[in-house]
Design a protein around this motif. Structure first.
Motif, PDB file in Angstrom:
ATOM      1  N   TRP A 288       0.841  -1.199   0.000  1.00  0.00           N
ATOM      2  CA  TRP A 288       0.000   0.000   0.000  1.00  0.00           C
ATOM      3  C   TRP A 288       0.873   1.244   0.000  1.00  0.00           C
ATOM      4  N   VAL A 289       0.547   2.178  -0.889  1.00  0.00           N
ATOM      5  CA  VAL A 289       1.239   3.468  -0.962  1.00  0.00           C
ATOM      6  C   VAL A 289       0.186   4.568  -0.973  1.00  0.00           C
ATOM      7  N   CYS A 290       0.449   5.640  -0.280  1.00  0.00           N
ATOM      8  CA  CYS A 290      -0.460   6.791  -0.249  1.00  0.00           C
ATOM      9  C   CYS A 290       0.021   7.880  -1.206  1.00  0.00           C
ATOM     10  N   ASP A 291      -0.853   8.291  -2.109  1.00  0.00           N
ATOM     11  CA  ASP A 291      -0.625   9.456  -2.970  1.00  0.00           C
ATOM     12  C   ASP A 291      -1.550  10.563  -2.473  1.00  0.00           C
ATOM     13  N   PRO A 292      -1.062  11.461  -1.630  1.00  0.00           N
ATOM     14  CA  PRO A 292      -1.920  12.515  -1.091  1.00  0.00           C
ATOM     15  C   PRO A 292      -1.989  13.758  -1.971  1.00  0.00           C
ATOM     16  N   MET A 293      -1.447  13.669  -3.176  1.00  0.00           N
ATOM     17  CA  MET A 293      -1.379  14.825  -4.062  1.00  0.00           C
ATOM     18  C   MET A 293      -2.561  14.898  -5.023  1.00  0.00           C
TER      19      MET A 293
ATOM     20  N   LEU B  69       0.993   0.852   5.932  1.00  0.00           N
ATOM     21  CA  LEU B  69       1.285   1.733   4.808  1.00  0.00           C
ATOM     22  C   LEU B  69       2.755   1.574   4.449  1.00  0.00           C
ATOM     23  N   GLY B  70       3.014   1.195   3.176  1.00  0.00           N
ATOM     24  CA  GLY B  70       4.376   0.893   2.780  1.00  0.00           C
ATOM     25  C   GLY B  70       5.164   2.046   2.202  1.00  0.00           C
ATOM     26  N   GLY B  71       4.475   3.149   1.820  1.00  0.00           N
ATOM     27  CA  GLY B  71       5.207   4.250   1.212  1.00  0.00           C
ATOM     28  C   GLY B  71       4.302   5.417   0.890  1.00  0.00           C
ATOM     29  N   VAL B  72       4.911   6.491   0.422  1.00  0.00           N
ATOM     30  CA  VAL B  72       4.195   7.720   0.077  1.00  0.00           C
ATOM     31  C   VAL B  72       4.669   8.184  -1.293  1.00  0.00           C
ATOM     32  N   SER B  73       3.736   8.588  -2.148  1.00  0.00           N
ATOM     33  CA  SER B  73       4.050   9.118  -3.473  1.00  0.00           C
ATOM     34  C   SER B  73       3.821  10.621  -3.461  1.00  0.00           C
ATOM     35  N   LEU B  74       4.895  11.383  -3.662  1.00  0.00           N
ATOM     36  CA  LEU B  74       4.826  12.843  -3.609  1.00  0.00           C
ATOM     37  C   LEU B  74       5.386  13.444  -4.894  1.00  0.00           C
ATOM     38  N   GLU B  75       4.931  14.640  -5.206  1.00  0.00           N
ATOM     39  CA  GLU B  75       5.518  15.435  -6.282  1.00  0.00           C
ATOM     40  C   GLU B  75       6.127  16.678  -5.659  1.00  0.00           C
ATOM     41  N   PHE B  76       7.431  16.832  -5.829  1.00  0.00           N
ATOM     42  CA  PHE B  76       8.081  18.007  -5.262  1.00  0.00           C
ATOM     43  C   PHE B  76       9.311  18.351  -6.081  1.00  0.00           C
ATOM     44  N   THR B  77       9.802  19.540  -5.890  1.00  0.00           N
ATOM     45  CA  THR B  77      11.004  19.981  -6.584  1.00  0.00           C
ATOM     46  C   THR B  77      11.833  20.852  -5.652  1.00  0.00           C
ATOM     47  N   GLY B  78      13.135  20.710  -5.750  1.00  0.00           N
ATOM     48  CA  GLY B  78      14.042  21.556  -4.982  1.00  0.00           C
ATOM     49  C   GLY B  78      14.604  22.698  -5.806  1.00  0.00           C
ATOM     50  N   GLU B  79      14.071  22.899  -7.015  1.00  0.00           N
ATOM     51  CA  GLU B  79      14.609  23.917  -7.915  1.00  0.00           C
ATOM     52  C   GLU B  79      14.333  25.323  -7.384  1.00  0.00           C
ATOM     53  N   LEU B  80      15.349  26.160  -7.445  1.00  0.00           N
ATOM     54  CA  LEU B  80      15.245  27.575  -7.077  1.00  0.00           C
ATOM     55  C   LEU B  80      15.640  28.418  -8.284  1.00  0.00           C
ATOM     56  N   ASN B  81      15.108  29.642  -8.346  1.00  0.00           N
ATOM     57  CA  ASN B  81      15.545  30.531  -9.421  1.00  0.00           C
ATOM     58  C   ASN B  81      16.819  31.265  -9.011  1.00  0.00           C
ATOM     59  N   ASP B  82      17.295  32.158  -9.849  1.00  0.00           N
ATOM     60  CA  ASP B  82      18.571  32.836  -9.582  1.00  0.00           C
ATOM     61  C   ASP B  82      18.526  33.674  -8.319  1.00  0.00           C
ATOM     62  N   GLU B  83      17.324  34.118  -7.940  1.00  0.00           N
ATOM     63  CA  GLU B  83      17.186  34.920  -6.725  1.00  0.00           C
ATOM     64  C   GLU B  83      16.983  34.052  -5.485  1.00  0.00           C
ATOM     65  N   GLY B  84      16.932  32.727  -5.684  1.00  0.00           N
ATOM     66  CA  GLY B  84      16.775  31.827  -4.546  1.00  0.00           C
ATOM     67  C   GLY B  84      15.341  31.544  -4.162  1.00  0.00           C
ATOM     68  N   PHE B  85      14.376  31.882  -5.026  1.00  0.00           N
ATOM     69  CA  PHE B  85      12.969  31.658  -4.714  1.00  0.00           C
ATOM     70  C   PHE B  85      12.526  30.271  -5.160  1.00  0.00           C
ATOM     71  N   SER B  86      11.676  29.629  -4.341  1.00  0.00           N
ATOM     72  CA  SER B  86      11.123  28.321  -4.665  1.00  0.00           C
ATOM     73  C   SER B  86       9.926  28.471  -5.595  1.00  0.00           C
ATOM     74  N   VAL B  87       9.455  27.324  -6.108  1.00  0.00           N
ATOM     75  CA  VAL B  87       8.250  27.346  -6.923  1.00  0.00           C
ATOM     76  C   VAL B  87       7.056  27.747  -6.067  1.00  0.00           C
ATOM     77  N   THR B  88       6.055  28.314  -6.701  1.00  0.00           N
ATOM     78  CA  THR B  88       4.846  28.750  -5.983  1.00  0.00           C
ATOM     79  C   THR B  88       3.643  28.040  -6.597  1.00  0.00           C
ATOM     80  N   GLU B  89       3.457  26.789  -6.192  1.00  0.00           N
ATOM     81  CA  GLU B  89       2.416  25.963  -6.797  1.00  0.00           C
ATOM     82  C   GLU B  89       1.497  25.307  -5.768  1.00  0.00           C
ATOM     83  N   CYS B  90       1.938  25.205  -4.516  1.00  0.00           N
ATOM     84  CA  CYS B  90       1.105  24.651  -3.439  1.00  0.00           C
ATOM     85  C   CYS B  90       0.940  25.703  -2.349  1.00  0.00           C
ATOM     86  N   LEU B  91      -0.293  25.911  -1.919  1.00  0.00           N
ATOM     87  CA  LEU B  91      -0.560  26.894  -0.876  1.00  0.00           C
ATOM     88  C   LEU B  91      -0.114  26.383   0.487  1.00  0.00           C
TER      89      LEU B  91
END
Length: 252
Positions: A156-161, A198-220
């Motif tokens: 069993w895996v949880c996809d909470p996205m 529960l055997g695992g979790v399925s997530l979508e995430f990114t560690g990418e930052l822009n040149d100013e060091g800002f993260s993505v703005t996609e999840c509230l």
């Protein structure tokens, strides 16, 4: 093919992807790869029939493997019992996942397992639940009990996205960090109450930052307390990389 079981032990910054030693077998240079088996023309083109018996064994047994990934899953909208996707998935020997949503009835779930894993082979099927925070309490326990009665071995895996996607007033496709966490914590509690694991979790995430060091703005929400008014700051990352709305570096 051997993939070492030591991922995550090296201290490598998250925003650099964890480094080669974390995601890849240092001896063979092989990483675990998975994707949704959506485009059947592509999946069929990448499938090969190979000898699956050991050396010297007789008679020889052959089977089909999808060579584009170690693990493939079929989406919640593509899992019709008589559909082409399930027909393809039952024919390959890769370990497979099945997305399980609120529209899936208990009897249909068991029939799916009978089709793709008639011999009840351990390690063959992973069930990836994605109900939404407001619906998980109505469906997960029933699915767990149905699978237990059928004696089908599953992970069993949880996809909470994917069950928690919304459209903002400004037209952006978004998720709220709070509902993602809510579904995950509910999933853990329900499994415990049902004597399941529960055997695992399925997530979508990114560690990418822009040149100013800002993260993505996609999840509230989350640790960065992103508001709806701030979505437009870096939402374009999602659009240009063709990825669903992702959790940012600090949210992850």
């Amino acid at each position: 093919m051997s993939v070492r079981q030591h991922y995550g032990r090296e201290s490598v910054p998250f925003d650099r992807g964890g480094g080669r030693g974390v995601l890849v077998d240092q001896v063979n240079g092989i990483g675990n790869c998975s994707h949704e088996g959506l485009k059947l023309d592509w999946e069929q083109a990448m499938s090969r029939e190979v000898d699956i018996t050991g050396s010297g064994s007789s008679p020889k047994e052959r089977g089909f493997y999808n060579t584009s990934a170690h693990f493939l899953w079929v989406g919640d909208r593509m899992r019709q019992l008589d559909g082409a996707h399930i027909e393809y998935f039952r024919g390959i020997r890769n370990p497979i996942g099945i997305k399980v949503g609120p529209s899936l009835q208990n009897e249909e779930l068991i029939r799916l397992l009978q089709i793709v894993n008639p011999n009840k082979e351990s390690g063959r099927v992973t069930l990836i639940t994605r109900y939404g925070a407001g619906k998980i309490g109505d469906h997960l326990a029933g699915h767990i009990e149905a699978v237990k009665r059928s004696q089908h071995p599953v992970a069993w895996v949880c996809d909470p996205m994917h069950g928690n996607t919304l459209t903002s007033s400004s037209g952006f496709k978004i998720r709220n960090f709070g509902t993602v966490i809510s579904e995950l914590t509910s999933c853990i509690s329900i499994h415990a109450a049902c004597g399941s694991r529960l055997g695992g979790v399925s997530l979508e995430f990114t560690g990418e930052l822009n040149d100013e060091g800002f993260s993505v703005t996609e999840c509230l929400g989350g640790s960065m307390e992103l508001s709806e008014e701030q979505l437009g700051l870096r939402y374009q990352v999602c659009q240009t990389t063709f990825v669903f709305d992702c959790s940012s570096y600090p949210q992850s």
